[in-house]
Design a protein around this motif. Structure first.
Motif, PDB file in Angstrom:
ATOM      1  N   GLN A  49     -20.623  -4.464 -11.442  1.00 57.52           N
ATOM      2  CA  GLN A  49     -20.874  -5.590 -10.122  1.00 57.52           C
ATOM      3  C   GLN A  49     -22.016  -4.996  -9.420  1.00 57.52           C
ATOM      4  OE1 GLN A  49     -17.382  -5.445  -7.482  1.00 57.52           O
ATOM      5  NE2 GLN A  49     -15.806  -5.454  -9.249  1.00 57.52           N
ATOM      6  N   ASP A  50     -22.713  -5.800  -8.290  1.00 56.99           N
ATOM      7  CA  ASP A  50     -23.442  -5.135  -7.469  1.00 56.99           C
ATOM      8  C   ASP A  50     -22.707  -4.468  -6.389  1.00 56.99           C
ATOM      9  OD1 ASP A  50     -23.262  -6.779  -5.307  1.00 56.99           O
ATOM     10  OD2 ASP A  50     -24.058  -8.466  -6.221  1.00 56.99           O
ATOM     11  N   VAL A  51     -23.467  -3.658  -5.654  1.00 52.24           N
ATOM     12  CA  VAL A  51     -22.847  -2.687  -4.733  1.00 52.24           C
ATOM     13  C   VAL A  51     -22.274  -3.356  -3.564  1.00 52.24           C
ATOM     14  CG1 VAL A  51     -23.943  -0.945  -3.139  1.00 52.24           C
ATOM     15  CG2 VAL A  51     -24.866  -1.160  -5.197  1.00 52.24           C
ATOM     16  N   GLU A  52     -22.742  -4.513  -3.219  1.00 48.58           N
ATOM     17  CA  GLU A  52     -22.099  -5.364  -2.334  1.00 48.58           C
ATOM     18  C   GLU A  52     -20.609  -5.867  -2.727  1.00 48.58           C
ATOM     19  OE1 GLU A  52     -22.270  -5.824   1.102  1.00 48.58           O
ATOM     20  OE2 GLU A  52     -23.881  -4.352   1.046  1.00 48.58           O
ATOM     21  N   GLU A  53     -20.422  -6.199  -3.948  1.00 48.03           N
ATOM     22  CA  GLU A  53     -19.307  -6.512  -4.386  1.00 48.03           C
ATOM     23  C   GLU A  53     -18.252  -5.382  -4.583  1.00 48.03           C
ATOM     24  OE1 GLU A  53     -20.258 -10.303  -7.323  1.00 48.03           O
ATOM     25  OE2 GLU A  53     -20.962  -8.343  -8.045  1.00 48.03           O
ATOM     26  N   ALA A  54     -18.988  -4.359  -5.009  1.00 49.83           N
ATOM     27  CA  ALA A  54     -18.053  -2.934  -5.119  1.00 49.83           C
ATOM     28  C   ALA A  54     -17.594  -2.745  -3.852  1.00 49.83           C
ATOM     29  CB  ALA A  54     -18.891  -1.922  -5.879  1.00 49.83           C
ATOM     30  N   ARG A  55     -18.593  -2.914  -2.860  1.00 46.86           N
ATOM     31  CA  ARG A  55     -18.239  -2.291  -1.502  1.00 46.86           C
ATOM     32  C   ARG A  55     -16.899  -3.201  -0.957  1.00 46.86           C
ATOM     33  NH1 ARG A  55     -22.951  -2.180   0.921  1.00 46.86           N
ATOM     34  NH2 ARG A  55     -23.244   0.097   0.461  1.00 46.86           N
ATOM     35  N   ASP A  56     -17.133  -4.539  -1.329  1.00 46.77           N
ATOM     36  CA  ASP A  56     -16.085  -5.536  -0.897  1.00 46.77           C
ATOM     37  C   ASP A  56     -14.705  -5.141  -1.520  1.00 46.77           C
ATOM     38  OD1 ASP A  56     -17.873  -6.606   0.947  1.00 46.77           O
ATOM     39  OD2 ASP A  56     -18.210  -8.356  -0.662  1.00 46.77           O
ATOM     40  N   GLU A  57     -14.813  -4.833  -2.846  1.00 50.17           N
ATOM     41  CA  GLU A  57     -13.618  -4.554  -3.478  1.00 50.17           C
ATOM     42  C   GLU A  57     -13.012  -3.388  -2.916  1.00 50.17           C
ATOM     43  OE1 GLU A  57     -12.487  -3.194  -8.217  1.00 50.17           O
ATOM     44  OE2 GLU A  57     -13.916  -5.012  -7.737  1.00 50.17           O
ATOM     45  N   ILE A  58     -13.721  -2.386  -2.805  1.00 53.64           N
ATOM     46  CA  ILE A  58     -13.359  -1.004  -2.176  1.00 53.64           C
ATOM     47  C   ILE A  58     -12.577  -1.349  -0.699  1.00 53.64           C
ATOM     48  CG2 ILE A  58     -13.905   1.070  -1.167  1.00 53.64           C
ATOM     49  CD1 ILE A  58     -15.872   1.404  -3.691  1.00 53.64           C
ATOM     50  N   LYS A  59     -13.083  -2.196   0.110  1.00 53.48           N
ATOM     51  CA  LYS A  59     -12.898  -2.285   1.453  1.00 53.48           C
ATOM     52  C   LYS A  59     -11.372  -3.009   1.192  1.00 53.48           C
ATOM     53  CE  LYS A  59     -15.611  -4.140   4.317  1.00 53.48           C
ATOM     54  NZ  LYS A  59     -16.661  -4.949   5.057  1.00 53.48           N
ATOM     55  N   GLN A  60     -11.267  -4.111   0.328  1.00 54.49           N
ATOM     56  CA  GLN A  60      -9.797  -4.715   0.243  1.00 54.49           C
ATOM     57  C   GLN A  60      -8.956  -3.537  -0.474  1.00 54.49           C
ATOM     58  OE1 GLN A  60     -10.332  -7.776  -2.499  1.00 54.49           O
ATOM     59  NE2 GLN A  60     -11.333  -9.009  -1.189  1.00 54.49           N
ATOM     60  N   TRP A  61      -9.104  -2.566  -1.332  1.00 57.06           N
ATOM     61  CA  TRP A  61      -8.154  -1.607  -1.665  1.00 57.06           C
ATOM     62  C   TRP A  61      -8.037  -0.685  -0.460  1.00 57.06           C
ATOM     63  CZ3 TRP A  61      -9.587   4.061  -2.145  1.00 57.06           C
ATOM     64  CH2 TRP A  61      -8.642   4.569  -2.780  1.00 57.06           C
ATOM     65  N   LEU A  62      -8.917  -0.401   0.518  1.00 57.23           N
ATOM     66  CA  LEU A  62      -8.519   0.458   1.790  1.00 57.23           C
ATOM     67  C   LEU A  62      -7.694  -0.354   2.544  1.00 57.23           C
ATOM     68  CD1 LEU A  62     -11.984   1.944   2.640  1.00 57.23           C
ATOM     69  CD2 LEU A  62     -10.185   3.060   1.707  1.00 57.23           C
ATOM     70  N   ALA A  63      -7.596  -1.779   2.425  1.00 51.99           N
ATOM     71  CA  ALA A  63      -6.603  -2.419   3.407  1.00 51.99           C
ATOM     72  C   ALA A  63      -5.039  -2.481   3.046  1.00 51.99           C
ATOM     73  CB  ALA A  63      -7.210  -3.858   3.370  1.00 51.99           C
ATOM     74  N   GLY A  64      -5.028  -1.758   1.764  1.00 51.26           N
ATOM     75  CA  GLY A  64      -3.616  -1.708   1.162  1.00 51.26           C
ATOM     76  C   GLY A  64      -2.943  -0.495   1.977  1.00 51.26           C
ATOM     77  N   GLU A  65      -1.770  -0.281   1.553  1.00 49.45           N
ATOM     78  CA  GLU A  65      -1.021   0.946   1.868  1.00 49.45           C
ATOM     79  C   GLU A  65      -1.528   2.286   1.313  1.00 49.45           C
ATOM     80  OE1 GLU A  65       1.466   0.819   4.204  1.00 49.45           O
ATOM     81  OE2 GLU A  65       0.733  -1.189   4.512  1.00 49.45           O
ATOM     82  N   ILE A  66      -1.207   3.248   2.187  1.00 47.89           N
ATOM     83  CA  ILE A  66      -1.669   4.589   1.821  1.00 47.89           C
ATOM     84  C   ILE A  66      -0.383   4.872   0.668  1.00 47.89           C
ATOM     85  CG2 ILE A  66      -1.718   6.930   2.475  1.00 47.89           C
ATOM     86  CD1 ILE A  66      -2.443   6.171   5.291  1.00 47.89           C
TER      87      ILE A  66
END
Length: 116
Positions: A49-66
């Motif tokens: 992916q490009d960096v922005e897509e990866a950043r968005d995917e990580i942001k969604q992952w971070l929105a999940g539960e610990i």
């Protein structure tokens, strides 16, 4: 969850990272050592992916539960218990005794819950 939490507990997140991104490599995660920019670049690389897509995917992952095995302190425990309320039948208390799950049957009930 916030990145500072991930960074402070970096090795403890390996399992969750490897579950989300199966192509990730533990030795590379060791090298990244919680560096957010390096992690974003790495995820972009392994997911093509490009960096922005990866950043968005990580942001969604971070929105999940610990992950429950990451942080063991009363604040996070109680937060997780409150969230578990959606899985508890109406009229039951999520803070109530969990004996119905069967693990309490493994111990004799001597009335003393110390040590458990």
């Amino acid at each position: 969850m916030k990145w500072t939490h991930v960074q402070a507990n970096w090795p403890a997140f390996y399992e969750a990272i490897l579950e989300k991104w199966e192509d990730a490599d533990e030795s590379t995660l060791d090298e990244i050592d919680g560096d957010q920019r390096a992690f974003v670049r790495y995820i972009a690389e392994i997911t093509e992916q490009d960096v922005e897509e990866a950043r968005d995917e990580i942001k969604q992952w971070l929105a999940g539960e610990i992950p429950s095995d990451i942080v063991m302190d009363p604040l996070h425990d109680n937060h997780s218990i409150r969230l578990s309320g959606k899985y508890v039948a109406e009229g039951e208390d999520e803070y109530a005794d969990d004996a119905r799950f069967g693990d309490d049957d493994d111990y004799p009930d001597d009335g003393d819950d110390e040590g458990r």
